[in-house]
Design a protein around this motif. Structure first.
Motif, PDB file in Angstrom:
ATOM      1  N   ALA A  10       0.847  -1.198   0.000  1.00 31.92           N
ATOM      2  CA  ALA A  10       0.000   0.000   0.000  1.00 31.92           C
ATOM      3  C   ALA A  10       0.883   1.249   0.000  1.00 31.92           C
ATOM      4  CB  ALA A  10      -0.932  -0.010   1.212  1.00 31.92           C
ATOM      5  N   ARG A  11       1.926   1.249   0.831  1.00 25.71           N
ATOM      6  CA  ARG A  11       2.825   2.418   0.881  1.00 25.71           C
ATOM      7  C   ARG A  11       3.527   2.614  -0.456  1.00 25.71           C
ATOM      8  NH1 ARG A  11       4.191   3.613   6.482  1.00 25.71           N
ATOM      9  NH2 ARG A  11       3.293   1.954   7.732  1.00 25.71           N
ATOM     10  N   GLU A  12       4.035   1.491  -1.015  1.00 24.27           N
ATOM     11  CA  GLU A  12       4.825   1.573  -2.239  1.00 24.27           C
ATOM     12  C   GLU A  12       4.004   2.132  -3.399  1.00 24.27           C
ATOM     13  OE1 GLU A  12       7.185  -2.070  -2.441  1.00 24.27           O
ATOM     14  OE2 GLU A  12       7.136  -1.785  -4.636  1.00 24.27           O
ATOM     15  N   TYR A  13       2.702   1.835  -3.390  1.00 21.53           N
ATOM     16  CA  TYR A  13       1.851   2.284  -4.495  1.00 21.53           C
ATOM     17  C   TYR A  13       1.019   3.513  -4.107  1.00 21.53           C
ATOM     18  CZ  TYR A  13       3.252  -1.554  -7.467  1.00 21.53           C
ATOM     19  OH  TYR A  13       3.992  -2.398  -8.270  1.00 21.53           O
ATOM     20  N   GLY A  14       1.481   4.254  -3.108  1.00 21.61           N
ATOM     21  CA  GLY A  14       0.873   5.545  -2.781  1.00 21.61           C
ATOM     22  C   GLY A  14      -0.494   5.461  -2.124  1.00 21.61           C
ATOM     23  N   ALA A  15      -0.770   4.360  -1.404  1.00 24.76           N
ATOM     24  CA  ALA A  15      -2.085   4.229  -0.768  1.00 24.76           C
ATOM     25  C   ALA A  15      -1.915   3.829   0.693  1.00 24.76           C
ATOM     26  CB  ALA A  15      -2.917   3.196  -1.517  1.00 24.76           C
ATOM     27  N   GLU A  16      -1.045   4.511   1.404  1.00 20.82           N
ATOM     28  CA  GLU A  16      -0.719   4.143   2.788  1.00 20.82           C
ATOM     29  C   GLU A  16      -1.973   3.952   3.645  1.00 20.82           C
ATOM     30  OE1 GLU A  16       2.292   6.577   4.509  1.00 20.82           O
ATOM     31  OE2 GLU A  16       1.926   5.779   6.533  1.00 20.82           O
ATOM     32  N   GLY A  17      -2.018   2.833   4.368  1.00 19.88           N
ATOM     33  CA  GLY A  17      -3.151   2.574   5.262  1.00 19.88           C
ATOM     34  C   GLY A  17      -4.356   1.975   4.565  1.00 19.88           C
TER      35      GLY A  17
ATOM     36  N   TYR B  58      -5.578  -0.979   3.188  1.00 22.37           N
ATOM     37  CA  TYR B  58      -5.199  -2.391   3.122  1.00 22.37           C
ATOM     38  C   TYR B  58      -5.968  -3.156   2.052  1.00 22.37           C
ATOM     39  CZ  TYR B  58      -2.842  -1.152   7.411  1.00 22.37           C
ATOM     40  OH  TYR B  58      -2.036  -0.539   8.329  1.00 22.37           O
ATOM     41  N   VAL B  59      -7.065  -2.585   1.585  1.00 22.79           N
ATOM     42  CA  VAL B  59      -7.785  -3.225   0.467  1.00 22.79           C
ATOM     43  C   VAL B  59      -6.876  -3.177  -0.759  1.00 22.79           C
ATOM     44  CG1 VAL B  59      -9.811  -3.095  -1.032  1.00 22.79           C
ATOM     45  CG2 VAL B  59     -10.032  -2.600   1.405  1.00 22.79           C
ATOM     46  N   ALA B  60      -6.364  -1.987  -1.051  1.00 19.07           N
ATOM     47  CA  ALA B  60      -5.443  -1.852  -2.187  1.00 19.07           C
ATOM     48  C   ALA B  60      -4.181  -2.671  -1.921  1.00 19.07           C
ATOM     49  CB  ALA B  60      -5.100  -0.384  -2.400  1.00 19.07           C
ATOM     50  N   GLY B  61      -3.639  -2.573  -0.707  1.00 17.74           N
ATOM     51  CA  GLY B  61      -2.389  -3.257  -0.387  1.00 17.74           C
ATOM     52  C   GLY B  61      -2.492  -4.766  -0.559  1.00 17.74           C
ATOM     53  N   ALA B  62      -3.611  -5.358  -0.097  1.00 18.37           N
ATOM     54  CA  ALA B  62      -3.780  -6.816  -0.209  1.00 18.37           C
ATOM     55  C   ALA B  62      -3.949  -7.216  -1.672  1.00 18.37           C
ATOM     56  CB  ALA B  62      -4.989  -7.261   0.615  1.00 18.37           C
ATOM     57  N   ASN B  63      -4.731  -6.436  -2.400  1.00 21.22           N
ATOM     58  CA  ASN B  63      -4.925  -6.771  -3.814  1.00 21.22           C
ATOM     59  C   ASN B  63      -3.608  -6.704  -4.575  1.00 21.22           C
ATOM     60  OD1 ASN B  63      -7.703  -7.355  -3.828  1.00 21.22           O
ATOM     61  ND2 ASN B  63      -8.225  -5.178  -3.845  1.00 21.22           N
ATOM     62  N   ILE B  64      -2.840  -5.667  -4.311  1.00 25.96           N
ATOM     63  CA  ILE B  64      -1.576  -5.483  -5.046  1.00 25.96           C
ATOM     64  C   ILE B  64      -0.569  -6.569  -4.663  1.00 25.96           C
ATOM     65  CG2 ILE B  64       0.413  -3.946  -5.351  1.00 25.96           C
ATOM     66  CD1 ILE B  64      -1.629  -1.586  -4.985  1.00 25.96           C
ATOM     67  N   ALA B  65      -0.383  -6.762  -3.350  1.00 26.15           N
ATOM     68  CA  ALA B  65       0.624  -7.745  -2.909  1.00 26.15           C
ATOM     69  C   ALA B  65       0.268  -9.144  -3.410  1.00 26.15           C
ATOM     70  CB  ALA B  65       0.729  -7.737  -1.388  1.00 26.15           C
ATOM     71  N   GLY B  66      -1.018  -9.493  -3.373  1.00 27.08           N
ATOM     72  CA  GLY B  66      -1.422 -10.820  -3.846  1.00 27.08           C
ATOM     73  C   GLY B  66      -1.264 -10.955  -5.352  1.00 27.08           C
ATOM     74  N   PHE B  67      -1.602  -9.886  -6.054  1.00 30.21           N
ATOM     75  CA  PHE B  67      -1.630  -9.961  -7.521  1.00 30.21           C
ATOM     76  C   PHE B  67      -0.234 -10.040  -8.129  1.00 30.21           C
ATOM     77  CE2 PHE B  67      -1.805  -7.844 -11.715  1.00 30.21           C
ATOM     78  CZ  PHE B  67      -2.672  -8.710 -12.373  1.00 30.21           C
ATOM     79  N   LEU B  68       0.734  -9.306  -7.557  1.00 32.80           N
ATOM     80  CA  LEU B  68       2.051  -9.211  -8.207  1.00 32.80           C
ATOM     81  C   LEU B  68       2.686 -10.581  -8.452  1.00 32.80           C
ATOM     82  CD1 LEU B  68       3.518  -6.022  -6.485  1.00 32.80           C
ATOM     83  CD2 LEU B  68       2.880  -6.285  -8.900  1.00 32.80           C
ATOM     84  N   LYS B  69       2.559 -11.472  -7.475  1.00 33.21           N
ATOM     85  CA  LYS B  69       3.174 -12.808  -7.621  1.00 33.21           C
ATOM     86  C   LYS B  69       2.445 -13.617  -8.713  1.00 33.21           C
ATOM     87  CE  LYS B  69       4.021 -16.981  -4.902  1.00 33.21           C
ATOM     88  NZ  LYS B  69       3.738 -17.589  -3.588  1.00 33.21           N
ATOM     89  N   VAL B  70       1.102 -13.525  -8.697  1.00 36.21           N
ATOM     90  CA  VAL B  70       0.323 -14.270  -9.697  1.00 36.21           C
ATOM     91  C   VAL B  70       0.635 -13.717 -11.093  1.00 36.21           C
ATOM     92  CG1 VAL B  70      -2.032 -14.831 -10.461  1.00 36.21           C
ATOM     93  CG2 VAL B  70      -1.519 -14.707  -8.016  1.00 36.21           C
ATOM     94  N   ALA B  71       0.737 -12.395 -11.194  1.00 40.76           N
ATOM     95  CA  ALA B  71       1.010 -11.760 -12.489  1.00 40.76           C
ATOM     96  C   ALA B  71       2.371 -12.207 -13.013  1.00 40.76           C
ATOM     97  CB  ALA B  71       0.964 -10.240 -12.343  1.00 40.76           C
ATOM     98  N   GLU B  72       3.359 -12.229 -12.123  1.00 41.46           N
ATOM     99  CA  GLU B  72       4.699 -12.634 -12.556  1.00 41.46           C
ATOM    100  C   GLU B  72       4.681 -14.073 -13.073  1.00 41.46           C
ATOM    101  OE1 GLU B  72       7.794 -11.811  -9.649  1.00 41.46           O
ATOM    102  OE2 GLU B  72       9.038 -13.370 -10.586  1.00 41.46           O
ATOM    103  N   ALA B  73       3.986 -14.943 -12.347  1.00 41.55           N
ATOM    104  CA  ALA B  73       3.926 -16.354 -12.765  1.00 41.55           C
ATOM    105  C   ALA B  73       3.181 -16.493 -14.087  1.00 41.55           C
ATOM    106  CB  ALA B  73       3.245 -17.181 -11.681  1.00 41.55           C
ATOM    107  N   MET B  74       2.093 -15.742 -14.245  1.00 38.96           N
ATOM    108  CA  MET B  74       1.323 -15.834 -15.501  1.00 38.96           C
ATOM    109  C   MET B  74       2.146 -15.321 -16.680  1.00 38.96           C
ATOM    110  SD  MET B  74      -2.535 -14.729 -14.312  1.00 38.96           S
ATOM    111  CE  MET B  74      -3.336 -15.027 -15.901  1.00 38.96           C
ATOM    112  N   MET B  75       2.853 -14.230 -16.465  1.00 41.41           N
ATOM    113  CA  MET B  75       3.670 -13.673 -17.553  1.00 41.41           C
ATOM    114  C   MET B  75       4.767 -14.673 -17.945  1.00 41.41           C
ATOM    115  SD  MET B  75       2.387 -10.739 -18.429  1.00 41.41           S
ATOM    116  CE  MET B  75       3.594  -9.720 -19.276  1.00 41.41           C
ATOM    117  N   ALA B  76       5.362 -15.317 -16.932  1.00 45.88           N
ATOM    118  CA  ALA B  76       6.465 -16.247 -17.200  1.00 45.88           C
ATOM    119  C   ALA B  76       5.998 -17.487 -17.956  1.00 45.88           C
ATOM    120  CB  ALA B  76       7.108 -16.663 -15.879  1.00 45.88           C
ATOM    121  N   GLN B  77       4.701 -17.829 -17.796  1.00 50.61           N
ATOM    122  CA  GLN B  77       4.220 -19.086 -18.375  1.00 50.61           C
ATOM    123  C   GLN B  77       3.615 -18.911 -19.768  1.00 50.61           C
ATOM    124  OE1 GLN B  77       1.748 -21.019 -15.330  1.00 50.61           O
ATOM    125  NE2 GLN B  77       3.315 -20.563 -13.816  1.00 50.61           N
TER     126      GLN B  77
END
Ligand code: NDP
Length: 444
Positions: free
Chosen positions: A413-420, A422-441
Motif C-alpha cells: 500500500a505504501r509503495e503504491y501511494g495508498a498508505e493505510g 489495506y484493500v489496495a495493499g492486499a490486492n496489489i501484494a497478492g496480484f504481483l506474484k500471480v502476475a509474474e507467474a502468468m507472464m512467465a508461463q
C-alpha cells in the motif's frame, strides 16, 4: 476508456446476473490500477482479462435419496480459477444460496488470498445449493458421497485440493474423503480439514479464526495498542466466528455479541464460548438457546441489529454482504476502530468506503482470513511429507504467516501511494506474484 474499466465492462457484459462476482472483481481491479499503470506489458498480454476468466468451470448434477425414499437433485460446482502459482485450492460451500456468481466471487478472491500466504497454491472454489440444515446424518452422508462421485475425476492432490467452507465442516470432509478414497483407491491429501485420525493437521479447525485475530493484533500493535480491554462484536457462530471469539478472549478482549442466521445474542458480561460451542458444535442447534441458558443474556430476532452494538473491534465472520453502508456508519458513530473480515466479502463496497473515510483500520478478507487456507497448505505439506506437527508448531507458523501478510500488504500500500489502504495493499501484494507467474508461463 482505461484498461481496468474496459475489463470490468466486458466482464459484466459476458457474465450478466452475477452481482457478487461483479462486486469482487470491481474491488480487486480498482485496487490494481496503480499496478497496471506501472506495467503496460500486462495490457498487451491481456493479463487482467485472463485473470478474471476461470481456467475451468465444472457444473454437475448431484442426485440423492432422503430417508423417506424421495429423490432430490442439487447442483454441484467447482470453479478452477487460476493455477499459475500452484494447484487449485479453496473450500466447498453447501448452502441454499450457492450459485455460479457466489462460487466465482469466492474463487477470484481465493487466488489473491492464496498468493498472499506466500505458499504455492492456486485459486479455486466449489460447492452446492444443498442445505445441510435439518438433514439426518444418513442424508448428509449420501449427499456427500453423490457429490464426490462426480467431483473425484476433476480433483487430485497435485491438481485441485478442496476444503471446507459454510456448511462443510469436519463431518462433511470425512464423508467426502471416504468416498474419494473408495473410488480412487488412494489415501492422499486430496482434501484438507481432515480429521486427525486420517491425515488432518492440528490447529486447522482454529486456524481461520485465530489467524484473523493475529492479524488484527498486528494492526493494533502497529498503533501501540492491544486486544486487552477491547469490546468485540463477532457475527456468525460457525467455525470462523467461534475460534475468532476464543482467541480474542484469550488476549483479554470482551466478546459481547454473536449471531446465527436467525438472530443475535448480546451478553454484556462477555459471551460464554463453552455454551456457544455446546449449542452450535455439539447439538447443531440455534443460538437463541444461549439466552435461555445464560442469565442476563438477551436474544434478538434478525441479524442486522448486531451492528448497532457499540464496540471497538468488529469481526464479521458469517457470510457475504453482512455490513452495508448504513451498518458501517452506525459502527463508526458508535466508535469502532478496527474491522477484520473473517467471512469472505462481508462488507459491501459502500460499507468499505464508509469505514475508510472515517479512518477505521479495515482489514480485508483476502488477507485477514487467509489463516485457514495457509494452515490447509501446512496440512498438505504434512501429508506429502508423512509428518505430523504439534499444535504449537502449526500455531507458530500460522502466526508468522499472518504477520507476514500484514507486513506485505502494508508495504505494498505504501509503495503504491495508498498508505493505510489495506484493500489496495492486499490486492496489489497478492496480484504481483500471480502476475509474474502468468507472464512467465506465456499465453495460457
Ligand atoms: P460455518 O458454516 O461454520 O458457519 C457459518 C455461520 O454464519 C453460521 O453461524 C451461520 O448461521 C451464519 N450464516 C451463514 N449464512 C448466513 C446468512 N446468509 N445470514 C446470516 N448468517 C449466516 O461457516 P464458516 O465459519 O466456515 O465460514 C464463515 C465465513 O468465513 C464464510 O464467508 C467463509 O467463506 C469464510 N471463510 C471460512 C474459512 C474456513 O476455514 N472455514 C476460511 C476462510 C474464509 P447458521 O448456523 O444459522 O447457518
Amino acid at each position: 476508456m482505461q484498461y481496468v474499466e474496459r475489463v470490468l465492462e466486458e466482464l459484466k457484459r459476458k457474465n450478466p446476473n452475477e452481482p457478487e462476482f461483479h462486486q469482487a472483481a470491481t474491488e480487486i481491479l480498482n485496487g490494481l490500477k496503480p499496478v497496471v499503470a506501472k506495467h503496460p506489458e500486462y495490457e498487451n498480454a491481456a493479463l487482467l482479462e485472463r485473470f478474471v476468466e476461470p481456467e475451468r468451470v465444472i457444473i454437475f448434477r448431484v442426485p440423492w435419496v432422503d430417508d423417506g425414499g424421495k429423490t432430490h437433485v442439487n447442483r454441484g460446482y467447482r470453479v478452477q480459477f487460476n493455477s499459475a502459482i500452484g494447484p487449485y485450492k479453496g473450500g466447498l460451500r453447501f448452502h441454499p444460496s450457492v450459485n455460479l456468481s457466489i462460487i466465482k466471487f469466492l474463487g477470484l478472491e481465493q487466488i489473491l488470498k492464496n498468493s498472499l500466504t506466500g505458499l504455492p497454491i492456486g485459486g479455486g472454489k466449489g460447492g452446492s445449493d444443498f442445505d445441510p440444515k435439518g438433514k439426518s446424518e444418513g442424508e448428509i452422508m449420501r449427499f456427500c458421497q453423490s457429490f464426490m462421485t462426480e467431483l473425484y475425476r476433476h480433483i487430485g492432490q497435485d491438481n485441485d485440493v478442496p476444503a471446507g467452507d459454510i456448511g462443510v465442516g469436519g463431518r462433511e470432509i470425512g464423508y467426502l474423503f471416504g468416498q474419494y478414497k473408495r473410488i480412487c483407491n488412494e489415501h492422499v491429501g486430496v482434501l484438507t480439514g481432515r480429521g486427525l485420525s486420517y491425515g488432518g493437521s492440528l490447529a486447522r479447525t482454529e486456524a481461520t479464526g485465530y489467524g484473523l485475530v493475529y492479524m488484527v493484533e498486528e494492526a493494533l500493535k502497529a498503533r501501540g495498542d492491544g486486544f486487552c480491554g477491547k469490546t468485540v462484536v463477532v457475527s456468525g457462530s460457525g467455525n470462523v466466528a467461534i475460534y475468532a471469539a476464543e482467541k480474542a478472549q484469550s488476549l483479554g478482549a470482551k466478546v459481547v455479541a454473536m449471531y446465527d442466521s436467525n438472530g443475535f445474542i448480546y451478553d454484556g458480561a462477555g459471551v460464554k464460548l463453552e455454551v456457544i460451542k455446546q449449542i452450535k458444535e455439539v447439538e447443531r442447534g440455534r443460538i437463541k438457546e444461549y439466552a435461555a441458558r445464560v442469565k442476563g443474556a438477551e436474544y434478538h430476532e434478525g441479524c442486522a441489529g448486531i451492528w448497532n452494538i457499540p464496540c471497538d473491534v468488529a469481526l464479521p465472520c458469517a457470510t457475504q454482504n453482512e455490513i452495508g453502508e448504513e451498518a458501517a456508519r452506525t459502527l463508526v458513530k458508535n466508535g469502532v476502530k478496527y474491522v477484520g473480515e473473517g467471512a469472505n466479502m462481508p462488507t459491501t463496497l459502500e460499507g468499505i468506503a464508509a469505514f475508510q473515510r472515517a479512518g477505521v483500520v479495515f482489514l480485508p478478507a483476502k488477507a485477514a482470513n487467509a489463516g485457514g487456507v495457509a494452515t490447509s497448505a501446512l496440512e498438505m505439506a504434512q501429508s506429502s511429507g508423512r509428518m505430523f506437527w504439534s499444535f504449537e508448531e502449526v500455531d507458530a507458523k500460522l502466526k508468522g504467516i499472518m504477520a507476514n501478510i500484514y507486513r506485505n500488504m502494508d508495504l505494498a500500500a505504501r509503495e503504491y501511494g495508498a498508505e493505510g489502504d489495506y484493500v489496495a495493499g492486499a490486492n496489489i501484494a497478492g496480484f504481483l506474484k500471480v502476475a509474474e507467474a502468468m507472464m512467465a508461463q506465456g499465453i495460457v
